[in-house]
Design a protein around this motif. Structure first.
Motif, PDB file in Angstrom:
ATOM      1  N   SER A 246      -0.817  -4.815  -5.388  1.00  0.00           N
ATOM      2  CA  SER A 246      -1.479  -3.748  -4.650  1.00  0.00           C
ATOM      3  C   SER A 246      -2.260  -4.344  -3.487  1.00  0.00           C
ATOM      4  CB  SER A 246      -2.423  -2.966  -5.565  1.00  0.00           C
ATOM      5  OG  SER A 246      -3.465  -3.811  -6.039  1.00  0.00           O
TER       6      SER A 246
ATOM      7  N   HIS B 278      -6.829   5.490  -2.330  1.00  0.00           N
ATOM      8  CA  HIS B 278      -6.132   4.249  -1.981  1.00  0.00           C
ATOM      9  C   HIS B 278      -6.151   4.019  -0.474  1.00  0.00           C
ATOM     10  CE1 HIS B 278      -3.629   4.586  -5.954  1.00  0.00           C
ATOM     11  NE2 HIS B 278      -4.906   4.301  -6.151  1.00  0.00           N
TER      12      HIS B 278
ATOM     13  N   SER C 289       0.809  -1.220   0.000  1.00  0.00           N
ATOM     14  CA  SER C 289       0.000   0.000   0.000  1.00  0.00           C
ATOM     15  C   SER C 289       0.843   1.271   0.000  1.00  0.00           C
ATOM     16  CB  SER C 289      -0.929   0.021   1.226  1.00  0.00           C
ATOM     17  OG  SER C 289      -0.201   0.309   2.419  1.00  0.00           O
TER      18      SER C 289
ATOM     19  N   GLY D 247      -4.811  -4.088 -10.340  1.00  0.00           N
ATOM     20  CA  GLY D 247      -3.401  -3.998  -9.983  1.00  0.00           C
ATOM     21  C   GLY D 247      -2.732  -5.365 -10.022  1.00  0.00           C
TER      22      GLY D 247
END
Length: 455
Positions: A412, A204, A51, A409
């Motif tokens: 991710s 995110h 992350s 992703g």
């Protein structure tokens, strides 16, 4: 882009911290062989490392620095994730097989097909080195799950540890952000006052926080006794909710609401009690916060209240790209694919039907798993909390996939969470099938015994 990543990885390996990191890694690897708790914690750190990111746009070229060691971790986020991924692979190679022979859920295979479509398009029209690195990375993630977390799910103890590990990644994120906030909160809210934590984007950060909420609720509910452990998980859930509100992300809010409603779908009383408790505790939390911080968060509150679709232009552009290039997607400009704010439209716009079809089939497979788990929770009440956690987790990710490209992703946090929730769901279905089969065999033996002649 690919050369930057390779340079970062080389810098990490030959940095002054490398020898210390290698020594600690080898010690952790040896200990994790004999401690499944530590093995799952290593997975938590891998999720958190995935992350990490640094905010950058056309106006802000360099984000404000974080305090030690968060700045160093953020600068080396992706290479650090690769290093932990390798440790998990080595650990997985030493894991013995259990009673579950097929541990990878079927939807993951369709996700692999989508990533293959991305790989071939970038290879032919973009940077082949980047395509190879992306393919190796995603392949390493899937292999890590096959040898590690998915394979570890052989009993109730490891199931709870799997949920605990995803919750711990949220705990690491929340505590790291709290630590940074003590020294300089502005370094995490410099972009329009929205909280982005140690990620590169407020969206995110919201997705990370939203994905962990089902795990916190499971750990709170499964722990019946009121002690410091239960209080700890409640505190972490409230801290997560606070940071989620500070992101100003409507996507994150939708994901969180979806999680809570589906987790407590058959327990209105528990949902009401949780809502009242959260409201009171959040009110107390805000009462002790610096008033200037509340004033700075006013624009964030307006984001939740304002109407309108801020993504309409992007969605329209992606839809037109797909309509004009339905088979292979829009032509590639640059070295890599750039996904817009919708997983499904982005897949269609960039890879056409070649990539969109396997992604849709993957989604259908996830929906089938959700329905099967719902039936399991109704048939067997002892699996209600377990099934509800996976249902809430998968639904949370899918609700967010319509406003963020979080399913696309290759290394991710959302992809890690998706693979883990699918693995947890497959374990529950395998366990249910095993118990039903054992009951059928036992019943058959009983019938044969009862019908056998006495002489």
């Amino acid at each position: 882009m690919a050369s930057n990543f390779v340079n970062q990885l080389i810098d990490l390996i030959f940095s002054p911290y490398a020898l210390l990191g290698i020594a600690i890694g080898l010690i952790v690897l040896e200990k994790a062989r004999h401690s499944r708790h530590l093995a799952w914690l290593l997975f938590s750190f891998c999720c958190y490392a995935a992350s990490l990111g640094k905010f950058q746009n056309e106006w802000i070229k360099e984000a404000p620095p974080l305090v030690f060691p968060l700045q160093q971790l953020r600068d080396m986020g992706r290479p650090l994730t690769i290093v932990i991924l390798v440790l998990l692979l080595l650990l997985g190679m030493q894991t013995k097989n259990g009673w579950r022979r097929v541990v990878i859920p079927q939807p993951i295979y369709y996700l692999i097909i989508f990533q293959a479509a991305v790989f071939f398009k970038i290879s032919f029209y973009g940077d082949i080195v980047f395509a190879l690195l992306a393919a190796m990375t995603f392949g390493g993630v899937v292999l890590m799950f096959k040898l590690g977390p998915s394979c570890w799910l052989q009993d109730e103890y490891n199931f709870q540890l799997g949920i605990w590990s995803l919750a711990m990644s949220g705990v690491i994120f929340a505590l790291a952000c709290t630590y940074q906030g003590v020294f300089n909160m502005q370094a995490m809210t410099f972009s329009q006052g929205r909280f982005l934590g140690t990620t590169d984007n407020a969206q995110h950060a919201a997705v990370l926080l939203g994905c962990t909420i089902p795990c916190f609720m499971f750990l709170i509910e499964i722990h019946k006794k009121w002690d410091w452990v239960k209080v700890f998980w409640i505190a972490m859930l409230l801290l997560t909710a606070y940071f989620l509100l500070r992101t100003g992300s409507r996507t994150g809010a939708i994901m969180a609401i979806t999680s809570v409603l589906l987790f407590y779908r058959n327990r209105g009383g528990a949902l009401l009690r949780l809502g009242l408790l959260a409201s009171v505790l959040l009110a107390l939390l805000f009462a002790f916060i610096n008033p200037e911080m509340l004033n700075n968060s006013a624009p964030i509150s307006n984001r939740f209240l304002e109407g309108g679709n801020t993504r309409e232009g992007v969605w329209t552009a992606m839809w037109n790209s797909f309509i004009n290039n339905p088979l292979f997607g829009a032509p590639l400009y640059g070295n890599r694919l750039v996904f817009g704010e919708n997983s499904w439209l982005a897949a269609g716009a960039n890879t056409g039907l070649i990539g969109l079809i396997p992604l849709v089939v993957m989604g259908i497979g996830c929906l089938k798993m959700i329905l099967k788990l719902h039936k399991l929770s109704k048939r067997n009440s002892s699996y209600f909390l377990h099934s509800s956690t996976v249902i809430a987790g998968l639904s949370c990710l899918f609700s967010g996939s319509f406003s963020e490209a979080l399913l696309l992703g290759n290394l991710s946090f959302p992809v890690m969470a998706l693979l883990l929730y699918l693995s947890l769901g497959k374990y529950l279905l395998d366990m249910d099938y095993r118990q039903q089969r054992q009951y059928f065999l036992w019943q058959t033996m009983q019938n044969q015994t009862d019908s056998a002649p006495l002489f």
